[in-house]
Design a protein around this motif. Structure first.
Motif, mmCIF file in Angstrom:
data_model
loop_
_atom_site.group_PDB
_atom_site.id
_atom_site.type_symbol
_atom_site.label_atom_id
_atom_site.label_comp_id
_atom_site.label_asym_id
_atom_site.label_seq_id
_atom_site.Cartn_x
_atom_site.Cartn_y
_atom_site.Cartn_z
ATOM 1 N N LEU A 29 3.431 8.722 14.428
ATOM 2 C CA LEU A 29 2.958 8.708 13.040
ATOM 3 C C LEU A 29 4.069 8.335 12.072
ATOM 4 O O LEU A 29 3.802 7.887 10.949
ATOM 5 C CB LEU A 29 2.377 10.074 12.669
ATOM 6 C CG LEU A 29 1.191 10.555 13.509
ATOM 7 C CD1 LEU A 29 0.672 11.878 12.973
ATOM 8 C CD2 LEU A 29 0.079 9.515 13.561
ATOM 9 N N TRP A 45 -1.694 10.030 6.874
ATOM 10 C CA TRP A 45 -2.631 9.650 7.919
ATOM 11 C C TRP A 45 -3.859 10.557 7.843
ATOM 12 O O TRP A 45 -3.739 11.782 7.866
ATOM 13 C CB TRP A 45 -1.984 9.794 9.299
ATOM 14 C CG TRP A 45 -0.789 8.922 9.524
ATOM 15 C CD1 TRP A 45 0.508 9.187 9.166
ATOM 16 C CD2 TRP A 45 -0.764 7.654 10.186
ATOM 17 N NE1 TRP A 45 1.328 8.167 9.547
ATOM 18 C CE2 TRP A 45 0.577 7.208 10.187
ATOM 19 C CE3 TRP A 45 -1.741 6.858 10.784
ATOM 20 C CZ2 TRP A 45 0.965 5.996 10.751
ATOM 21 C CZ3 TRP A 45 -1.359 5.644 11.356
ATOM 22 C CH2 TRP A 45 -0.024 5.225 11.335
ATOM 23 N N ALA A 101 -5.983 8.349 13.869
ATOM 24 C CA ALA A 101 -5.238 8.575 12.629
ATOM 25 C C ALA A 101 -5.199 7.260 11.868
ATOM 26 O O ALA A 101 -4.733 6.242 12.393
ATOM 27 C CB ALA A 101 -3.834 9.075 12.939
ATOM 28 N N ARG A 102 -5.706 7.260 10.633
ATOM 29 C CA ARG A 102 -5.773 6.054 9.821
ATOM 30 C C ARG A 102 -4.758 6.153 8.694
ATOM 31 O O ARG A 102 -4.770 7.109 7.909
ATOM 32 C CB ARG A 102 -7.175 5.873 9.251
ATOM 33 C CG ARG A 102 -8.258 5.776 10.320
ATOM 34 C CD ARG A 102 -9.646 5.672 9.717
ATOM 35 N NE ARG A 102 -10.683 5.577 10.761
ATOM 36 C CZ ARG A 102 -11.987 5.540 10.504
ATOM 37 N NH1 ARG A 102 -12.420 5.582 9.243
ATOM 38 N NH2 ARG A 102 -12.857 5.458 11.499
ATOM 39 N N LEU A 103 -3.874 5.163 8.611
ATOM 40 C CA LEU A 103 -2.838 5.176 7.584
ATOM 41 C C LEU A 103 -3.464 4.860 6.237
ATOM 42 O O LEU A 103 -4.016 3.770 6.033
ATOM 43 C CB LEU A 103 -1.750 4.161 7.922
ATOM 44 C CG LEU A 103 -0.540 4.121 6.987
ATOM 45 C CD1 LEU A 103 0.142 5.487 6.897
ATOM 46 C CD2 LEU A 103 0.459 3.062 7.444
ATOM 47 N N SER A 147 -5.448 15.897 7.173
ATOM 48 C CA SER A 147 -4.572 14.739 7.128
ATOM 49 C C SER A 147 -3.176 15.170 7.568
ATOM 50 O O SER A 147 -2.881 16.363 7.692
ATOM 51 C CB SER A 147 -4.533 14.122 5.719
ATOM 52 O OG SER A 147 -5.807 13.634 5.337
ATOM 53 N N VAL A 177 -3.907 1.989 12.507
ATOM 54 C CA VAL A 177 -4.395 3.234 13.104
ATOM 55 C C VAL A 177 -3.535 3.605 14.307
ATOM 56 O O VAL A 177 -2.839 2.771 14.886
ATOM 57 C CB VAL A 177 -5.874 3.125 13.546
ATOM 58 C CG1 VAL A 177 -6.768 2.743 12.376
ATOM 59 C CG2 VAL A 177 -6.031 2.125 14.683
ATOM 60 N N ARG A 217 4.072 8.663 4.082
ATOM 61 C CA ARG A 217 2.881 8.009 4.613
ATOM 62 C C ARG A 217 1.860 9.084 4.968
ATOM 63 O O ARG A 217 2.204 10.099 5.567
ATOM 64 C CB ARG A 217 3.237 7.154 5.834
ATOM 65 C CG ARG A 217 4.053 5.933 5.470
ATOM 66 C CD ARG A 217 4.456 5.129 6.684
ATOM 67 N NE ARG A 217 5.299 5.875 7.612
ATOM 68 C CZ ARG A 217 6.600 6.120 7.404
ATOM 69 N NH1 ARG A 217 7.173 5.697 6.294
ATOM 70 N NH2 ARG A 217 7.312 6.782 8.281
#
Length: 286
Positions: A202, A218, A171-173, A278, A180, A216
């Motif tokens: 998360l 992800w 998971a990339r912010l 996402s 991540v 946010r």
């Protein structure tokens, strides 16, 4: 000429009605176009933003109407392509006629294929014809999503690569490079995979404090060889059916990121405008 609500000129002059174009989409990525009336000599597909163009000459189809086939091997870069008819008076945007998308429903690409190519003809918000194109190598097709017990479980199947023993979902912010969260993947037969992301994890990360109440986002990726293998990552998406715009069609419940004894952030999975998966984390309310 008139401008659409999406900010593009349709190419249709006042008093000149657009032609309707029937489409039959094939599972291999080909599309057969048939113009419902004589007049145009060709079709032009133009990619938004880049201006890339593909021209198809029209020839009589078996029923006598002009038609053309976009071959599965034709180079159509990923994106949205507006369809124009080309005639003596110039180019004008086409309207969608009948769209036969039956072969796209629950399609299964060739397991040996290294690239997954998808083309879906669709009606735009202003009622005109366009084609949504994807080209993914490798591709991670999302399946069932389950939000339960403070976790999001993602199931899917990988194409164009093999999920190895060290495979992870990353998971990339969004907007914070390098931030991540990774979870190991459970693999099954036929390149299937599943992974559970804890919503509490998360809810943290860079920007969790002092973000002014901002959500946010992800973005979810599958790393088939693991975080140190160096191979290409696959964006987890859902594109192997007949739905060009999934975001407003598939809506999922959120999951509290706490244990119920405290105000908690809420994590909600969703599909983006590109049908990529996402997770949105909203801060506690109140």
């Amino acid at each position: 000429m008139r401008e659409t609500e999406e900010g593009r000129v349709t190419g249709t002059s006042e008093g000149r009605l657009p032609y309707a174009v029937d489409c039959t989409a094939r599972a291999d990525g080909a599309i057969a176009f048939t113009v419902t009336a004589a007049g145009p000599a060709g079709l032009v597909l133009q990619r938004r933003k880049s201006g890339d163009r593909v021209r198809l000459a029209l020839t009589p189809s078996p029923d006598g109407r002009p038609g053309a086939v976009l071959d599965a091997a034709a180079g159509l870069r990923e994106g949205r392509w507006d369809v124009f008819t080309e005639g003596p008076a110039g180019e004008q945007r086409a309207e969608p006629g009948l769209r036969d998308l039956r072969e796209l429903v629950d399609r299964t690409p060739d397991p040996a294929a290294t690239t997954v190519a998808v083309r879906i003809p669709y009606r735009t918000a202003d009622g005109l014809l366009a084609v949504r194109s994807w080209s993914r190598a490798p591709h991670a097709e999302a399946g069932a999503l389950t939000v339960r017990g403070g976790g999001l479980t993602v199931e899917g199947r990988l194409y164009g690569a093999e999920p190895g023993p060290d495979a992870v979902v990353e998971a990339r912010l969004r907007g914070v490079p390098g931030e991540v969260h990774r979870e190991p993947v459970r693999t099954g037969g036929d390149k299937t995979f599943s992974c559970t992301l804890p919503c509490r994890a998360l809810a943290g990360g860079a920007g969790a404090e002092g973000a002014g109440g901002a959500a946010r986002i992800w973005d979810l990726w599958l790393l088939p060889g693991g975080p140190t293998a160096g191979g290409p990552a696959a964006r987890i998406s859902r594109i192997l059916d007949d739905i060009a715009d999934r975001k407003s069609v598939f809506v999922y419940p959120g999951s509290p990121c706490g244990d119920g004894a405290e105000r908690a952030a809420t994590a909600t999975p969703y599909y983006t405008v590109d049908n990529d998966l996402s997770v949105r984390c909203d801060p506690p309310k109140g």
